[in-house]
Design a protein around this motif. Sequence first.
Motif, PDB file in Angstrom:
ATOM      1  N   ASN A  68       0.853  -1.192   0.000  1.00 47.33           N
ATOM      2  CA  ASN A  68       0.000   0.000   0.000  1.00 47.33           C
ATOM      3  C   ASN A  68       0.886   1.238   0.000  1.00 47.33           C
ATOM      4  O   ASN A  68       1.798   1.363   0.824  1.00 47.33           O
ATOM      5  CB  ASN A  68      -0.900   0.012   1.232  1.00 47.33           C
ATOM      6  N   SER A 117      -2.716   1.619   4.937  1.00 47.45           N
ATOM      7  CA  SER A 117      -3.790   0.620   4.919  1.00 47.45           C
ATOM      8  C   SER A 117      -4.913   0.929   5.896  1.00 47.45           C
ATOM      9  O   SER A 117      -5.886   0.176   5.978  1.00 47.45           O
ATOM     10  CB  SER A 117      -3.217  -0.773   5.221  1.00 47.45           C
ATOM     11  N   ALA A 122      -8.757   1.388   1.641  1.00 48.33           N
ATOM     12  CA  ALA A 122      -7.918   0.197   1.771  1.00 48.33           C
ATOM     13  C   ALA A 122      -8.603  -0.855   2.631  1.00 48.33           C
ATOM     14  O   ALA A 122      -8.532  -2.055   2.340  1.00 48.33           O
ATOM     15  CB  ALA A 122      -6.561   0.569   2.369  1.00 48.33           C
ATOM     16  N   HIS A 126      -9.557  -4.535   1.241  1.00 54.28           N
ATOM     17  CA  HIS A 126      -9.090  -5.762   1.867  1.00 54.28           C
ATOM     18  C   HIS A 126     -10.252  -6.669   2.259  1.00 54.28           C
ATOM     19  O   HIS A 126     -10.183  -7.894   2.104  1.00 54.28           O
ATOM     20  CB  HIS A 126      -8.249  -5.434   3.108  1.00 54.28           C
TER      21      HIS A 126
END
Length: 217
Positions: A68, A117, A122, A126
């Motif tokens: 990231n 993250s 993000a 995920h």
Amino acid sequence: IAIKCIMPRVARFPHMPMTGVSGFDLYETDNGMCTYIKSFVPPKDMTDGYESIAWLNGGKKKRYLEINFPLYNRVNELYIGVREGSYIGQGEKYKFEKPVLYYGSSTTQGGCASKPSNCYQAIISHDLDCDHINLGYSGSALGEKEIADYLGTIDASVFVCDYDANSPNAEHLRNTHLPLYKAYRAKRPDTPIIFVSRVACKNFYTKDLKERRQIIL
């Protein structure tokens, strides 16, 4: 995994750590699940970039890794090193073919997350195993016609419109929100759109909050 990044030194923010501004996060993915491994942390005396390394536990012949990128600093160059004898192959495909497109304020950009993250895009990516395009502009996303026209050129699975926090007042939001929607719809008639209003917290409350939400609705 080692990285070497070339990037400018940016002013320190009083409200955001350097790990979020200029750091990288390393994740390992396995069957669509992401596991955090390490943050590549910029040094206090960084001038034009830095180097960092993450040691991985042995025992695996194949790993799918994800990096990231920093939320605020510009990355001019990035070099990735692996152990001698390793090879780099093709990565796993995302569960969803098209990325989620985000457009909005500093919150959208990632301020003031402690690491890359931790920005909400993000986290969503995920959890859902999807890619995303982050067009968050701190203080500068104002729903301009030019950006509205550009957003429609991006083939996305979902469009998240989150620039209310940057609008100086309800009148500006009224003058830009519907035209942006129409411009996007003209090019992407079938793409789902999620409209997000500004957060109603104590230090971010405005008298026209209800009016703003009514405009977005």
